[in-house]
Design a protein around this motif. Sequence first.
Motif, PDB file in Angstrom:
ATOM      1  N   SER A  93       0.860  -1.194   0.000  1.00  0.00           N
ATOM      2  CA  SER A  93       0.000   0.000   0.000  1.00  0.00           C
ATOM      3  C   SER A  93       0.889   1.234   0.000  1.00  0.00           C
ATOM      4  O   SER A  93       2.117   1.136   0.135  1.00  0.00           O
ATOM      5  N   GLY A  94       0.239   2.388  -0.104  1.00  0.00           N
ATOM      6  CA  GLY A  94       0.984   3.639  -0.040  1.00  0.00           C
ATOM      7  C   GLY A  94       1.667   3.808   1.308  1.00  0.00           C
ATOM      8  O   GLY A  94       2.794   4.310   1.386  1.00  0.00           O
ATOM      9  N   ASN A  98       5.670   4.343   2.074  1.00  0.00           N
ATOM     10  CA  ASN A  98       6.225   5.435   2.877  1.00  0.00           C
ATOM     11  C   ASN A  98       7.065   4.909   4.027  1.00  0.00           C
ATOM     12  O   ASN A  98       8.116   5.475   4.355  1.00  0.00           O
ATOM     13  N   THR A 124       0.768   9.184   7.331  1.00  0.00           N
ATOM     14  CA  THR A 124       2.150   8.689   7.317  1.00  0.00           C
ATOM     15  C   THR A 124       3.179   9.812   7.181  1.00  0.00           C
ATOM     16  O   THR A 124       4.367   9.545   7.050  1.00  0.00           O
ATOM     17  N   GLY A 171       0.501  15.364  -0.425  1.00  0.00           N
ATOM     18  CA  GLY A 171      -0.546  15.216   0.579  1.00  0.00           C
ATOM     19  C   GLY A 171      -1.786  14.562   0.011  1.00  0.00           C
ATOM     20  O   GLY A 171      -1.784  14.082  -1.133  1.00  0.00           O
ATOM     21  N   ASP A 197       5.629  12.295  -1.989  1.00  0.00           N
ATOM     22  CA  ASP A 197       4.565  11.305  -1.929  1.00  0.00           C
ATOM     23  C   ASP A 197       3.496  11.765  -2.920  1.00  0.00           C
ATOM     24  O   ASP A 197       2.727  12.673  -2.650  1.00  0.00           O
ATOM     25  N   ALA A 199       0.996   9.986  -4.067  1.00  0.00           N
ATOM     26  CA  ALA A 199      -0.118   9.024  -4.013  1.00  0.00           C
ATOM     27  C   ALA A 199      -1.344   9.541  -4.761  1.00  0.00           C
ATOM     28  O   ALA A 199      -1.983   8.803  -5.507  1.00  0.00           O
ATOM     29  N   THR A 223       0.768   5.611  -4.340  1.00  0.00           N
ATOM     30  CA  THR A 223      -0.165   4.498  -4.396  1.00  0.00           C
ATOM     31  C   THR A 223      -0.375   4.203  -5.876  1.00  0.00           C
ATOM     32  O   THR A 223      -0.017   5.004  -6.736  1.00  0.00           O
ATOM     33  N   LYS A 226      -5.147   5.368  -7.034  1.00  0.00           N
ATOM     34  CA  LYS A 226      -5.901   6.623  -7.043  1.00  0.00           C
ATOM     35  C   LYS A 226      -5.992   7.121  -8.489  1.00  0.00           C
ATOM     36  O   LYS A 226      -6.580   6.413  -9.311  1.00  0.00           O
TER      37      LYS A 226
HETATM   38  C1  PLP Z   1      -3.653   7.549   0.076  1.00  0.00           C
HETATM   39  C2  PLP Z   1      -2.370   8.069   0.530  1.00  0.00           C
HETATM   40  C3  PLP Z   1      -1.384   7.251   1.117  1.00  0.00           C
HETATM   41  C4  PLP Z   1      -1.621   5.860   1.619  1.00  0.00           C
HETATM   42  O1  PLP Z   1      -2.143   4.943   0.866  1.00  0.00           O
HETATM   43  P1  PLP Z   1      -2.738   3.574   1.457  1.00  0.00           P
HETATM   44  O2  PLP Z   1      -2.625   2.694   0.278  1.00  0.00           O
HETATM   45  O3  PLP Z   1      -4.115   3.882   1.906  1.00  0.00           O
HETATM   46  O4  PLP Z   1      -1.858   3.126   2.582  1.00  0.00           O
HETATM   47  C5  PLP Z   1      -0.155   7.796   1.385  1.00  0.00           C
HETATM   48  N1  PLP Z   1       0.109   9.087   1.133  1.00  0.00           N
HETATM   49  C6  PLP Z   1      -0.814   9.905   0.620  1.00  0.00           C
HETATM   50  C7  PLP Z   1      -0.457  11.317   0.375  1.00  0.00           C
HETATM   51  C8  PLP Z   1      -2.086   9.434   0.312  1.00  0.00           C
HETATM   52  O5  PLP Z   1      -3.011  10.271  -0.157  1.00  0.00           O
END
Ligand code: PLP
Length: 432
Positions: A93-94, A98, A124, A171, A197, A199, A223, A226
């Motif tokens: 996962s994201g 991290n 995180t 973010g 990050d 994600a 991630t 998304k």
């Molecule tokens: C969604 C997100 C994550 C974490 O992703 P998961 O797969 O839900 O653990 C990390 N950093 C950012 C900025 C995010 O938006």
Amino acid sequence: MSHLKQTDPELFKILGKEESREHNTLELIASENFVSYSVLEAAGGVMTNKYAEGYPGKRYYGGCEHVDEAENLARERAKKLFNAEYVNVQPHSGSQANMAALMTFVKVGDTIMGLDLAHGGHLTHGSPVNFSGRLYNVISYQVGKETGRVDFYNLMKLAKEHRPKLIICGGSAYPRFIEFEQFRQVADEVGAFLMADIAHPSGLVATGIHPSPMPYCDVVTTTTHKTLRGPRGGMIMMGKDPENPWGKVAPKSGRVKNISELIDSMVMPGIQGGPLMHIIAAKAVAFGEALKPEFKEYTKAIVKNAKTMAEEFISLDYHLISGGTDTHVMLIDLTNKNITGKAAENALEKAGITVNKNMVPFDQRSPFITSGIRIGTPAITTRGMGVAEMRKIVKLIDSVINDHENEALIGNVKNSVQDLCNSFPLYDELRD
Ligand SMILES: *Cc1c(COP(=O)(O)O)cnc(C)c1O
């Protein structure tokens, strides 16, 4: 799915209900999307059976020749998409991505900086309830009250005062482009590593609609589920010179020769065991899709839809943090509408519209109530909705927010939502 229907009608029925929920609601949660049927197929495929601890060509188990091919394909496609020289596609996962990245670059007790959760950051990035806040000394930076954008004057001041080892940029509710270049200046000023990050905007980064972090950041996490529209998962990347990123990190053991090896070993065995090979296969499929020209058209449409919604909201006197959006996401402060984020989320859910309540910068309310909502366009854009639908949807949302206890009105909105959903069906392949 007819097999499951016979063997486990109970779960089959639950799955069916989720399918129809996804079909029958307007999904405006900015972090969600709908994968293609091909991605769904790969994610549900036989690679779920395979243990493959290690990396292609260096596994702890036999029988890995085909999962090796899948993982190599995922890596090569990801490198091409992001212009990266190093990729690790194994994080579950994201958050895992991290964790592994942080553990590579900083030691427990070191100082890190990240965007405040209430200002658009992620758990995180140093929240006290998360591993990042427990293991590291966290100094959060914020956005400016007037601008809604990262306050670089204050960030620089804090960085000089606290000398972080690493700064995280990016973010979960930041509607503007991440300012990688400006973050690099701050990181250089204090000799910190810079971790991006991406994600949220990674699909936009992959298609060049959002600037790339690669020239500026020591390590990049994302991630895959998304805006990138892949299966649920994470990934770690590096741009130039992964063999020797600025000579800032001394290898921690004699066996590890460079940073990319250090990251690999931090993912496995550091924080994970066997990789989810079916998900890695599905990542390969999604990256293949993202390399096609249609995906760029898709990400352009995501942003166009978000900008259209933002304009409509502003014309109806909604207060958008930072005054609009560059991306797929907008953050709306509902204070002037006399409704909390929680009440808005609940009323909209009754009308078949899914959003999430969200803290706004300098929020006076708790994270369980909040003053705002976050809205994103990736999922509805995947369904094929465009500018005309965006205008319609904003009007529907506005009518609910202005009269959120009016059950009759909510019922009418729900009917309009149903009509919209029926015009943009999801997963025709699943209907038999
Ligand atoms: C969604 C997100 C994550 C974490 O992703 P998961 O797969 O839900 O653990 C990390 N950093 C950012 C900025 C995010 O938006």
